[in-house]
Design an enzyme around this catalytic site. Structure first.
Site, short mmCIF file in Angstrom:
data_model
loop_
_atom_site.label_atom_id
_atom_site.label_comp_id
_atom_site.label_asym_id
_atom_site.label_seq_id
_atom_site.Cartn_x
_atom_site.Cartn_y
_atom_site.Cartn_z
N ASN A 53 -1.77 -0.14 7.17
CA ASN A 53 -1.14 -1.34 7.60
C ASN A 53 -0.33 -1.85 6.64
OD1 ASN A 53 -2.98 -2.10 5.99
ND2 ASN A 53 -4.36 -3.24 7.37
N ARG A 55 -1.83 -14.04 4.24
CA ARG A 55 -2.47 -13.68 5.19
C ARG A 55 -1.95 -13.76 6.55
NH1 ARG A 55 -7.05 -10.39 4.20
NH2 ARG A 55 -8.17 -10.99 6.18
N HIS A 97 -1.82 -5.57 1.61
CA HIS A 97 -3.20 -6.08 1.34
C HIS A 97 -2.82 -7.42 0.72
CE1 HIS A 97 -7.06 -7.00 -0.19
NE2 HIS A 97 -6.42 -7.59 -1.18
N ARG A 143 2.65 -6.93 9.71
CA ARG A 143 2.17 -5.75 10.18
C ARG A 143 2.66 -5.70 11.62
NH1 ARG A 143 -3.78 -7.33 7.34
NH2 ARG A 143 -3.81 -5.81 5.67
N PHE A 154 -15.23 3.60 7.57
CA PHE A 154 -13.70 4.11 7.18
C PHE A 154 -13.63 3.92 5.52
CE2 PHE A 154 -13.53 -0.38 8.62
CZ PHE A 154 -13.23 -0.84 7.57
N LYS A 172 0.83 -0.99 -0.05
CA LYS A 172 -0.02 -0.08 0.06
C LYS A 172 0.72 0.92 0.23
CE LYS A 172 -3.85 -2.47 2.41
NZ LYS A 172 -4.79 -2.17 3.50
N THR A 221 -5.28 -7.64 10.71
CA THR A 221 -5.43 -6.30 10.08
C THR A 221 -4.89 -5.08 10.96
OG1 THR A 221 -7.44 -7.29 9.05
CG2 THR A 221 -7.48 -4.95 9.00
N TYR A 224 -12.10 -2.29 -3.05
CA TYR A 224 -12.64 -2.35 -1.63
C TYR A 224 -14.16 -2.38 -1.82
CZ TYR A 224 -8.44 -2.19 0.90
OH TYR A 224 -6.96 -2.50 1.43
N GLU A 260 -9.86 -10.32 -7.71
CA GLU A 260 -8.92 -9.17 -7.50
C GLU A 260 -7.50 -9.45 -8.53
OE1 GLU A 260 -9.48 -8.35 -2.80
OE2 GLU A 260 -7.59 -9.34 -3.15
P1 IDP Z 1 -7.65 -6.89 5.72
O1 IDP Z 1 -6.82 -5.94 4.88
O2 IDP Z 1 -6.82 -7.64 6.70
O3 IDP Z 1 -8.17 -7.88 4.82
P2 IDP Z 1 -10.28 -5.61 5.85
O4 IDP Z 1 -11.19 -5.72 7.04
O5 IDP Z 1 -10.70 -6.18 4.52
O6 IDP Z 1 -8.66 -6.08 6.28
O7 IDP Z 1 -10.02 -4.05 5.68
C1 IDP Z 1 -9.35 -3.48 4.44
C2 IDP Z 1 -8.62 -2.33 4.80
O8 IDP Z 1 -9.19 -1.40 5.33
C3 IDP Z 1 -7.56 -2.73 5.98
O9 IDP Z 1 -6.13 -3.62 5.59
C4 IDP Z 1 -7.23 -1.31 6.70
O10 IDP Z 1 -6.21 -0.76 5.75
C5 IDP Z 1 -8.34 -0.58 6.49
N1 IDP Z 1 -9.39 -0.74 7.60
C6 IDP Z 1 -9.98 -2.20 8.18
N2 IDP Z 1 -10.65 -1.58 9.33
C7 IDP Z 1 -10.22 -0.18 9.34
C8 IDP Z 1 -11.00 0.49 10.69
O11 IDP Z 1 -11.47 0.09 11.58
N3 IDP Z 1 -10.53 1.81 10.66
C9 IDP Z 1 -9.65 2.42 9.45
N4 IDP Z 1 -9.27 1.47 8.40
C10 IDP Z 1 -9.57 0.27 8.34
MG MG Z 2 -9.59 -7.98 3.27
#
Ligand code: IDP
Ligand code: MG
Length: 146
Positions: free
Chosen positions: A112, A85, A115, A102, A57, A9, A91, A49, A126
């Protein structure tokens, strides 16, 4: 064999962690099939997304993903989706185990670093969203056997 999409990212590119992240995936034993640096359009980020569009968010996440270049990659291996993963960690970097990307390198839930697709079905969607078939290289590593 599975394929999965990985993005370094914008925060990972800005922090010069592209090599570190690629290195961890290579050392895990995954195989790189495609890679490019690009600044994602809003439309690409929104499609990527899509499943999160009702989350509070989401707008800020789209701003973040389009804020600078990302490195998009396709990695292949047995259970590649799960392996990536696991190597990424949870996350929220504060909850990610030490030893993960992470957990070792991040602190911020949005920024973070990287992805990874969350299921083989999502991975297929994707990979096709970010890459055309001719951008992916099928190759055999010398240690793969016949
Ligand atoms: P993942 O990347 O671990 O699969 P997802 O739930 O798919 O997590 O969320 C996608 C991305 O959205 C996360 O990697 C992070 O960058 C962002 N994100 C997830 N939860 C939050 C939150 O509570 N606040 C702000 N950003 C978030
Ligand atoms: Mg995800």
């Amino acid at each position: 064999m599975e394929r999965t999409l990985v993005l370094v990212k914008p925060d990972g590119v800005q922090r010069r962690l592209v090599g570190e992240i690629i290195s961890r995936l290579e050392r895990r034993g995954l195989k790189l099939l495609g890679m490019k640096l690009l600044k994602p359009s809003r439309s690409l980020a929104e499609k990527h997304y899509e499943s999160l569009k009702d989350r509070p968010f989401y707008p800020s996440l789209i701003d973040f993903l389009t804020s600078g270049p990302v490195v998009a990659m396709v990695w292949e291996g047995p259970k590649a989706v799960e392996a990536v993963r696991q190597t990424l960690g949870a996350t929220d970097p504060l909850k990610a185990a030490p030893g993960t990307i992470r957990g070792d390198l991040g602190l911020h839930i949005q920024m973070n670093l990287a992805h990874g697709s969350d299921s083989p079905e999502t991975a297929e969607r994707e990979v096709n969203l970010w890459f055309s078939p001719e951008e992916l290289v099928t190759w055999k590593a010398a240690d793969e056997g016949s």
